[in-house]
Design a protein around this motif. Structure first.
Motif, mmCIF file in Angstrom:
data_model
loop_
_atom_site.group_PDB
_atom_site.id
_atom_site.type_symbol
_atom_site.label_atom_id
_atom_site.label_comp_id
_atom_site.label_asym_id
_atom_site.label_seq_id
_atom_site.Cartn_x
_atom_site.Cartn_y
_atom_site.Cartn_z
ATOM 1 N N ASP A 172 0.792 -1.107 -0.013
ATOM 2 C CA ASP A 172 0.085 -0.004 0.091
ATOM 3 C C ASP A 172 0.752 1.258 -0.154
ATOM 4 O O ASP A 172 0.575 2.383 -0.686
ATOM 5 N N HIS A 173 2.032 1.320 0.986
ATOM 6 C CA HIS A 173 2.724 2.617 1.021
ATOM 7 C C HIS A 173 3.605 2.801 -0.423
ATOM 8 O O HIS A 173 3.767 3.834 -0.903
ATOM 9 N N GLY B 248 1.430 9.805 2.064
ATOM 10 C CA GLY B 248 0.830 8.684 1.372
ATOM 11 C C GLY B 248 1.643 7.624 0.455
ATOM 12 O O GLY B 248 2.917 7.750 0.764
#
Length: 161
Positions: A84-85, A121
């Motif tokens: 995800d990162h 993000g």
């Protein structure tokens, strides 16, 4: 934070040529960087220094190494949090460098660790390239010319064939 890291990379030819973090913070402040950016970068660089020292421990005799070296046949599986990162583009780029033989497993792990330590993000590909350059810088190696070109080239104008 990445603007600060680029400044450090461009102004200190090797990680061991960089001043202590406190002195570096003063120099960065004198160059006009924001205090929050400086603090994030110094914290990030401190983690990079620690990781690079652990990598240098690979040169120690086997009984003195903190962790065993990875086998050449090992497979890196990324956690959901890492996926995800980092995102697909960054994971693909890391895989490309790994398969090309220019990012050995210990350095790859530092890249992943420092990318996970990056604030915000998902990490952009441009930011990941800065991280890879900083990892090379911290272990005192310079990537070969083709790798350096890939890390520094602006790919926005590149046309796929």
């Amino acid at each position: 934070m990445f603007e600060v890291l680029v400044f450090v990379y461009e102004n200190y030819w090797r990680g061991d040529a960089c001043p202590q973090l406190q002195q570096l913070g003063r120099k960065l402040s004198a160059h006009g960087f924001e205090p929050e950016e400086i603090q994030q970068a110094l914290t990030w660089l401190d983690g990079l220094n620690l990781a690079a020292q652990n990598t240098r421990a690979d040169d120690l005799p086997s009984e003195e190494r903190p962790l065993p070296l990875q086998s050449a046949d090992s497979l890196r599986v990324y956690s959901v949090l890492e996926q995800d990162h980092l995102g697909a583009q960054c994971l693909g780029f890391i895989s490309f460098l790994d398969s090309a033989g220019v990012l050995p497993a210990p350095m790859r792990e530092i890249v992943v660790d420092r990318a996970m330590a990056a604030p915000g993000g998902p990490v952009s590909l441009d930011d990941l390239k800065i991280i890879v350059l900083m990892v090379y810088w911290s272990v005192g190696q310079e990537p070969d010319a083709l790798v350096l070109d890939e890390l520094c080239e602006d790919t926005l104008g590149r046309l796929p064939h």
